[in-house]
Every structure is written in structure tokens, then in C-alpha cells.
Write a protein that holds these residues in place. Structure first.
Motif, PDB file in Angstrom:
ATOM      1  N   GLU A  60     -10.937   3.941   9.440  1.00  0.00           N
ATOM      2  CA  GLU A  60     -11.139   3.170  10.667  1.00  0.00           C
ATOM      3  C   GLU A  60     -11.484   4.083  11.833  1.00  0.00           C
ATOM      4  OE1 GLU A  60      -7.570   0.936  11.155  1.00  0.00           O
ATOM      5  OE2 GLU A  60      -8.094  -0.546   9.606  1.00  0.00           O
ATOM      6  N   GLN A 108       0.826  -1.201   0.000  1.00  0.00           N
ATOM      7  CA  GLN A 108       0.000   0.000   0.000  1.00  0.00           C
ATOM      8  C   GLN A 108       0.862   1.254   0.000  1.00  0.00           C
ATOM      9  OE1 GLN A 108      -2.593  -0.372   3.412  1.00  0.00           O
ATOM     10  NE2 GLN A 108      -4.354  -0.662   2.087  1.00  0.00           N
ATOM     11  N   ALA A 115      -2.636   5.590   0.661  1.00  0.00           N
ATOM     12  CA  ALA A 115      -3.671   4.565   0.843  1.00  0.00           C
ATOM     13  C   ALA A 115      -3.751   4.136   2.297  1.00  0.00           C
ATOM     14  CB  ALA A 115      -3.378   3.365  -0.047  1.00  0.00           C
ATOM     15  N   LYS A 116      -2.573   3.999   2.935  1.00  0.00           N
ATOM     16  CA  LYS A 116      -2.561   3.636   4.356  1.00  0.00           C
ATOM     17  C   LYS A 116      -3.228   4.719   5.199  1.00  0.00           C
ATOM     18  CE  LYS A 116       1.611   0.754   4.322  1.00  0.00           C
ATOM     19  NZ  LYS A 116       2.989   0.598   4.848  1.00  0.00           N
ATOM     20  N   LYS A 172      -5.484   6.841   4.255  1.00  0.00           N
ATOM     21  CA  LYS A 172      -6.915   6.799   3.973  1.00  0.00           C
ATOM     22  C   LYS A 172      -7.606   5.687   4.762  1.00  0.00           C
ATOM     23  CE  LYS A 172     -10.177   6.675   0.106  1.00  0.00           C
ATOM     24  NZ  LYS A 172     -10.324   6.563  -1.373  1.00  0.00           N
ATOM     25  N   GLN A 173      -6.918   4.519   4.858  1.00  0.00           N
ATOM     26  CA  GLN A 173      -7.479   3.390   5.597  1.00  0.00           C
ATOM     27  C   GLN A 173      -7.574   3.709   7.085  1.00  0.00           C
ATOM     28  OE1 GLN A 173      -5.327  -0.276   5.089  1.00  0.00           O
ATOM     29  NE2 GLN A 173      -6.592  -1.396   6.547  1.00  0.00           N
TER      30      GLN A 173
END
Length: 385
Positions: free
Chosen positions: A24, A12, A16-17, A19-20
């Protein structure tokens, strides 16, 4: 699969990390907000039945199940946790008595645990348990203890999960933690409602006490005002009650009170409320009911009591009651005080007592019933003299 996810996580990009992680955190914040609203919902009522209904619907909605049931000890000192009518959306077998003894090994085990269980786990632990067979008949997907300070206040049984795309039939660890939190909030609410229930109930007649009646009436009156609904209060008084105590003793008087209370309770709807107002007086709150509906209920109660022969220690006794009705209406009687509405019913009751007893009178705000009652008393006194 796990290896593939690990590789995917490594590949990733930082964006992207990030965004994740944000997604969460947003989910956690949303879930915390949900729990706050659930807590407010559970704490917003002191009535036991609406509270249980709220717990069941919240559990069903949050866990996406077709139904739920709650085993609780509804009476102080009860030897059983019972399902009674505390369920929604689950099939009940009429041949099964849905109760679990408080001294059973299952209750002891659930009381010492802080986990949630599926049926298979409990069946392995208690293979010969009749209580497990009772729960099994409900086809549960999860069994959740309601714990408060190491004390078991109930057992929440979750029904079959609703099939939703991308939703597993099994509960995730996150979901189990979520239902545990809901159960903890529910346990506090059930405990508090139980204490209120015990402290606001007349132990002899099993009816609510006067101050509880006033609290509920205030809430219902506010609601009726803003929704422009009608609401009625009936006040009853047992005619010549003193003669039962004087002739047969106070135990007989208590028996008469219990019999009248039983008839009143059996003659009203679940959403209505009856109370022992004091002595031989009773009050009834009829929700969303006008003059005609209130008179119908009051007359039904009066006639049932009149037609009931009470047997006490070899004596046949007849009982009659008098009643008074007051009706809240935003146009004809827009009172905002529970005390005023009860006082109006009391004034109408006064008229019934002074004009022959064993009858029901409706308070008329436009005719000043208070003055009419005094005039009636004066006329009767002159007639008797």
C-alpha cells in the motif's frame, strides 16, 4: 463479504500483514510520483490549447476512460463555460450548444462544493436543469469541478470507463480523490494560462503581443535545432498605413489593423503563431516550415489582403502589405537567437518596402541582405534624383 474480509484480515500472518502494508505504501509513493510528473506537465506550457490537451489526456489515462471534455470560460468576462473544441474521445451532438451560463444554479452549486459527482447525483439535485441535459448528452461517468480558492475554473467531464479485468465500473473513493487532485492541479494551470493569455493578447486585434511571440519563438527555435527541423518567421508591414489615419482618422486605422489581423489569423495553421509586433507590423511563426512553405503562406496572405476591399463609413479602401521571410535551418542558417531570426525577416521586409512594396522577400544568409538593402536604397535615391 465484509465479514469474510474481516475474518481473512484477522487470520493474516504478521508477515502477510507487513507485505500488504508495504504494498500500500509503495502504491501511495508511486501515485505521488505520478502527481508530481502531472504537475510538471501542466506547468511546462504557457500555451492554452496544448495545456487543455494535456489535461484531457492525463485524465483519460489515469482514470481509464474512453474520452473527456472540459467546459471552461475561454475569454475574459465571458458569460458561459463552453466545451468548444476542448474534448477528446467523446461523441458530440451537432444540434446541441455545449455551454453553461456562469450564473446558473448548477455553477453556483459546483462552486460551493469540493466533491466529484456522477450524473445521477446532479440530476436529482437539478431535475429540470437544461445544463444537466447538455452534460447528459455526453454520457459522462463522472463530473469533476476545477476549483481554485473557492472559484470554479472549469468542469471536467469524464467519459465511459474502459472495461478492464478486476476494475469496477464505479469509481472507488481512492480514485475520486485522485481525480480531484488532478483537477486541482489542472485548475491552477488553467488559471495561470488564462492570466498569461489575457496579458499577452492585443485587445484590439486579438493577436499575441511581441514579447509573447519572442518567448514562444525561443522555445520553438531550440526544439527545431535539436530535432534538425526548419522554422520560418514572416514579418508584415501595412503599406502606406499613415494615410488611413491622416485621411479617415485613427478609428479607420484601427479598423484596418483588425481586418489585416483577421486575414492573417485565418490564413495560418493552429500550430502556427501570429502576433502584432507593433504599430502596423505583424509577425508570423511557421513551425516545421521551410522557404517554399513560408513563401506560399506569405503570398497567400498578401494576395488575400490585396484582393479585399475594406468598407469604412461609406469609403471603399484597398490595402496592401509587404513581407519579409527568414528561415531557420541547421545547415544554411543555424541561428540560435530569436531576435536574430526576426531581424533577418525585418531586413528582408526592408528590401520589399524599398523595391516597390506589396511583395514578399526571403532573407538569404549567404548574400548579406543587409548590405543588399542599403545598396538598393542608394540606387533608388540616385534614380529618384
Amino acid at each position: 463479504m465484509a465479514k469474510k474480509n474481516a475474518i481473512s484480515a484477522k487470520t493474516q500472518t504478521p508477515a502477510a500483514k507487513e507485505k500488504q502494508v508495504i504494498a500500500e505504501f509503495e502504491k501511495h509513493i508511486y501515485d505521488l510520483q505520478q502527481m508530481l510528473e502531472i504537475s510538471k506537465s501542466f506547468c511546462s506550457t504557457i500555451e492554452f490549447s496544448p495545456l487543455i490537451e494535456s489535461i484531457l489526456y492525463v485524465a483519460m489515462a489515469q482514470m481509464r476512460v474512453t474520452g473527456a471534455g472540459l467546459f471552461i470560460s475561454e475569454e475574459f468576462g465571458s458569460e458561459y463555460f463552453k466545451l468548444s473544441e476542448n474534448y477528446s474521445g467523446i461523441a458530440i451532438d451537432p444540434t446541441i450548444e455545449y455551454k453553461i451560463g456562469i450564473d446558473s444554479p448548477l455553477i453556483e452549486f459546483l462552486s460551493s462544493s469540493s466533491s466529484v459527482f456522477d450524473l445521477h447525483e446532479l440530476s436529482e439535485k437539478f431535475p429540470e436543469s437544461q445544463e444537466i441535459k447538455v452534460i447528459e448528452s455526453l454520457n459522462p461517468s463522472l463530473i469533476v469541478p476545477l476549483m481554485l480558492k473557492n472559484h470554479l475554473n472549469g468542469i471536467l467531464v469524464m467519459g465511459e470507463r474502459i472495461f478492464v479485468k478486476n476494475l469496477s465500473a464505479d469509481y472507488t473513493t481512492y480514485e475520486k480523490n485522485e481525480i480531484q487532485t488532478i483537477a486541482s492541479l489542472a485548475s491552477v494551470a488553467v488559471h495561470n494560462a488564462s492570466l498569461i493569455d489575457q496579458s499577452t493578447t492585443d485587445m484590439m486585434t486579438k493577436l499575441r503581443l511581441k514579447f509573447y511571440f519572442y518567448n514562444i519563438l525561443e522555445d520553438k527555435l531550440d526544439s527545431a535545432f535539436f530535432q534538425e527541423q526548419t522554422l520560418s518567421v514572416i514579418m508584415f508591414d501595412i503599406d502606406f498605413f499613415k494615410k488611413f489615419n491622416d485621411t479617415y482618422g485613427h478609428a479607420c486605422g484601427d479598423y484596418v489593423l483588425k481586418k489585416v489581423a483577421e486575414i492573417i489569423s485565418d490564413s495560418i495553421r493552429e500550430e502556427d503563431l501570429a502576433s502584432r509586433y507593433g504599430g502596423e507590423e505583424f509577425t508570423v511563426l511557421l513551425c516545421n516550415a521551410g522557404k517554399d512553405e513560408a513563401m506560399l503562406v506569405a503570398e497567400r496572405i498578401r494576395k488575400r489582403i490585396e484582393q479585399t476591399t475594406v468598407f469604412y463609413e461609406g469609403h471603399n479602401m484597398q490595402i496592401t502589405i509587404s513581407g519579409g521571410i527568414s528561415v531557420f535551418n541547421v545547415e544554411t542558417n543555424p541561428v540560435r537567437s530569436a531576435k536574430i531570426l526576426v531581424d533577418q525577416a525585418d531586413k528582408a521586409l526592408y528590401v520589399s518596402k524599398r523595391t516597390g512594396r506589396n511583395r514578399v522577400t526571403v532573407f538569404d544568409p549567404s548574400s548579406q541582405n543587409e548590405n543588399s538593402a542599403k545598396e538598393t536604397e542608394s540606387i533608388l535615391e540616385k534614380t529618384n534624383s
